[in-house]
Design an enzyme around this catalytic site. Structure first.
Site, PDB file in Angstrom:
ATOM      1  N   PRO A 167       5.598  -4.973  -2.467  1.00 35.83           N
ATOM      2  CA  PRO A 167       4.911  -3.746  -2.996  1.00 35.83           C
ATOM      3  C   PRO A 167       4.587  -4.232  -4.281  1.00 35.83           C
ATOM      4  CG  PRO A 167       7.549  -4.660  -2.875  1.00 35.83           C
ATOM      5  CD  PRO A 167       6.357  -5.487  -1.510  1.00 35.83           C
ATOM      6  N   GLY A 168       3.829  -3.421  -5.359  1.00 36.63           N
ATOM      7  CA  GLY A 168       3.484  -3.725  -6.243  1.00 36.63           C
ATOM      8  C   GLY A 168       3.810  -2.564  -7.154  1.00 36.63           C
TER       9      GLY A 168
ATOM     10  N   CYS B  60     -15.533   3.381 -28.237  1.00 37.93           N
ATOM     11  CA  CYS B  60     -16.514   3.387 -28.513  1.00 37.93           C
ATOM     12  C   CYS B  60     -18.027   3.683 -27.275  1.00 37.93           C
ATOM     13  CB  CYS B  60     -17.076   3.001 -29.879  1.00 37.93           C
ATOM     14  SG  CYS B  60     -17.230   3.857 -31.459  1.00 37.93           S
TER      15      CYS B  60
ATOM     16  N   TYR C 122     -10.572   4.128 -11.692  1.00 39.93           N
ATOM     17  CA  TYR C 122     -10.912   5.027  -9.967  1.00 39.93           C
ATOM     18  C   TYR C 122     -10.520   6.569 -10.054  1.00 39.93           C
ATOM     19  CZ  TYR C 122      -8.441  -0.041  -9.528  1.00 39.93           C
ATOM     20  OH  TYR C 122      -7.914  -1.689  -9.628  1.00 39.93           O
TER      21      TYR C 122
ATOM     22  N   ARG D 150      -7.149   3.164 -15.494  1.00 35.85           N
ATOM     23  CA  ARG D 150      -7.397   3.810 -13.798  1.00 35.85           C
ATOM     24  C   ARG D 150      -7.795   5.047 -14.698  1.00 35.85           C
ATOM     25  NH1 ARG D 150      -3.396   5.160 -11.596  1.00 35.85           N
ATOM     26  NH2 ARG D 150      -4.165   4.192  -9.611  1.00 35.85           N
TER      27      ARG D 150
ATOM     28  N   GLY E 289       0.847  -1.571   0.103  1.00 32.90           N
ATOM     29  CA  GLY E 289      -0.180   0.179   0.413  1.00 32.90           C
ATOM     30  C   GLY E 289       1.025   0.852   0.197  1.00 32.90           C
TER      31      GLY E 289
ATOM     32  N   TYR F  83      -0.575  -1.832 -12.941  1.00 35.05           N
ATOM     33  CA  TYR F  83      -2.079  -1.723 -13.030  1.00 35.05           C
ATOM     34  C   TYR F  83      -2.378  -1.082 -13.908  1.00 35.05           C
ATOM     35  CZ  TYR F  83      -1.897  -3.353  -8.441  1.00 35.05           C
ATOM     36  OH  TYR F  83      -1.044  -3.621  -6.582  1.00 35.05           O
TER      37      TYR F  83
HETATM   38  C1  LIG Z   1      -2.184  -5.739  -4.472  1.00 31.10           C
HETATM   39  C2  LIG Z   1      -1.908  -6.753  -3.601  1.00 31.10           C
HETATM   40  C3  LIG Z   1      -0.193  -5.843  -2.628  1.00 31.10           C
HETATM   41  C4  LIG Z   1       0.145  -4.776  -3.440  1.00 31.10           C
HETATM   42  O1  LIG Z   1      -0.726  -3.208  -3.587  1.00 31.10           O
HETATM   43  P1  LIG Z   1       0.641  -2.202  -3.812  1.00 31.10           P
HETATM   44  O2  LIG Z   1      -0.516  -1.235  -3.744  1.00 31.10           O
HETATM   45  O3  LIG Z   1       0.461  -2.221  -5.550  1.00 31.10           O
HETATM   46  O4  LIG Z   1       1.271  -2.336  -3.562  1.00 31.10           O
HETATM   47  C5  LIG Z   1       0.246  -6.099  -1.709  1.00 31.10           C
HETATM   48  N1  LIG Z   1      -0.386  -7.370  -1.122  1.00 31.10           N
HETATM   49  C6  LIG Z   1      -1.510  -7.969  -1.940  1.00 31.10           C
HETATM   50  C7  LIG Z   1      -2.415  -9.632  -1.411  1.00 31.10           C
HETATM   51  C8  LIG Z   1      -2.090  -7.569  -2.907  1.00 31.10           C
HETATM   52  O5  LIG Z   1      -3.325  -8.532  -3.689  1.00 31.10           O
END
Ligand SMILES: *Cc1c(COP(=O)(O)O)cnc(C)c1O
Length: 410
Positions: free
Chosen positions: A260-261, A328, A302, A298, A218, A356
């Site tokens: 982290p993503g 469209c 969102y 996104r 997050g 994403y």
């Molecule tokens: C999506 C997800 C993340 C990554 O969240 P980010 O906000 O992109 O860092 C980490 N853990 C779990 C279980 C997720 O589903």
């Protein structure tokens, strides 16, 4: 990676195009490892749902990251990219037991997020250690679509159900080796996150066989100029103190994991499009690009902000534009945005397009998904080709109606 680099990459590979800067991914990874250096043993598992190209996965592995996966297919792709099962954690939500078993048989760490599965899994495989996902009921994440730790969230096992968890563990004799939480994307308030950590640490004292605590992710990065981001350095210091105290209370050191993503890949990504049409209406000027929410959803999904710059006229006088796509149906990337003067044919870049974006793209309107390029050591590497017509049909099964229409029998 400069504007000139981006322009020339777009010229070589065509648009629409995703370009990822490996150096930025690496510097974000280093920033995290430095920020959490006060903690004794920390693992960062890249949440691959953010960006799943195998070149990116290999890069992550080289940096020392593990992998956080949410589907059996992600587990399989992670293994294909060279991760060992031990480096992968499987954190699905709402899947059938079959999928958990299939992942277990591939040897990856399992994270279970509901009581029903915990009981079924424990009854069948009491000897397999598993992690459980806890819902600490705090509102740490950003908007309601991406905040997943609050009271009404579908994720995790509620802290109020711990007596039930302990009963299952006792009855099955299963081994809980990790506790996990993921409170959702976009942590703005470190205090709230730390509060959730405290809740998790308290619960952890009741589990005697733990090896790790997984705090999910997050971590927020800036999208808009002037945006606030998660202060990971501050978090590292404050969490370090708390975790040390916890380990003392627990009686032995545990390791810590994060997933982290967005933090690792968001800012590394640049989505380059070309302007097809500049359309002046009575109230606004539209810039219509050769893309849409099929490639970058996104903003529509969102209401997310992606900064947009004109690569072809970076120093032009800025004007207000509404940037839209060619899908469209309503397909707005940005409303009333100040951008350097746009002419048809200009290249527009969308920033923060690493997380994403491609991974949520589709073939809606029967459009091809974009190619992907990795900028690595000052060179562009094509890591995904543009699609072709065959990509749109190859899973379809040939069928022809009869030459004459039959009377339908209903
Ligand atoms: C999506 C997800 C993340 C990554 O969240 P980010 O906000 O992109 O860092 C980490 N853990 C779990 C279980 C997720 O589903």
């Amino acid at each position: 990676m400069t504007t000139t680099n981006l322009r020339s990459i777009a010229k070589t590979y065509g648009t629409p195009l995703y370009v990822y800067n490996a150096a930025k991914i690496e510097s974000q990874y280093q920033r995290l490892t430095k920020a959490f250096a006060p903690l004794p043993e920390v693992k960062f598992n890249f949440a691959m749902k953010a960006l799943s190209n195998s070149a990116i996965l290999k890069l992550m592995r080289q940096l020392g990251a593990g992998l956080d996966t949410v589907s059996l297919q992600e587990v399989q792709l992670g293994l294909q990219a060279g991760f060992s099962p031990d480096e992968i954690i499987f954190t699905p939500n709402g899947v059938a037991l079959d999928e958990i078993i299939a992942a277990m048989e591939l040897g990856v760490h399992i994270n279970i997020d509901n009581l029903s599965l915990l009981e079924q899994f424990g009854a069948r495989y009491p000897e397999t250690p598993v992690c459980i996902r806890i819902n600490p009921h705090v509102m740490a994440g950003g908007n309601s679509n991406i905040s997943v730790g609050h009271i009404d969230s579908k994720f995790g096992i509620s802290i109020h159900q711990m007596p039930h968890v302990h009963r299952i563990v006792k009855n099955t004799g299963m081994n809980i080796n990790g506790l996990h939480m993921h409170t959702g994307s976009d942590i703005l308030d470190i205090g709230v996150f730390l509060q959730a950590c405290d809740i998790l640490f308290d619960l952890a004292l009741e589990f005697k066989d733990l090896e790790f605590i997984d705090l999910g992710s997050g971590f927020k990065v800036p999208y808009k100029p002037g945006d606030i981001a998660t202060d990971v350095e501050d978090l590292g210091v404050q969490l370090g103190e708390r975790f040390e105290r916890f380990c003392t209370d627990y009686g032995r050191p545990l390791s810590l994991a994060f997933e982290p993503g967005k933090f690792l890949v968001s800012e590394a990504g640049h989505f380059v499009t070309a302007v097809n049409v500049v359309k002046q209406t009575t109230s606004t000027i539209f810039a219509q690009v050769n893309s849409g929410f099929n490639h970058l959803i996104r903003p529509m999904l969102y209401n997310a902000y992606h900064h947009i710059e004109n690569l072809s006229n970076p120093n032009g006088k800025s004007r207000f534009y509404t940037v839209v796509g060619y899908i469209c149906e309503t397909d707005t990337f940005a409303n009333n945005r100040q951008i350097a003067e746009i002419k048809e044919g200009d290249l527009l870049v969308f920033r923060n397009a690493g997380a994403y974006c491609f991974s949520m793209s589709s073939n809606y309107n029967s459009r091809f998904r974009p190619a992907e390029v990795l900028w690595y050591n000052n060179e562009a590497h094509l890591i995904r080709k543009h699609e072709t017509l065959a990509d749109l049909t190859h899973t379809q099964v040939e069928w022809e109606p009869k030459a004459t229409m039959e009377k339908s029998s209903n």
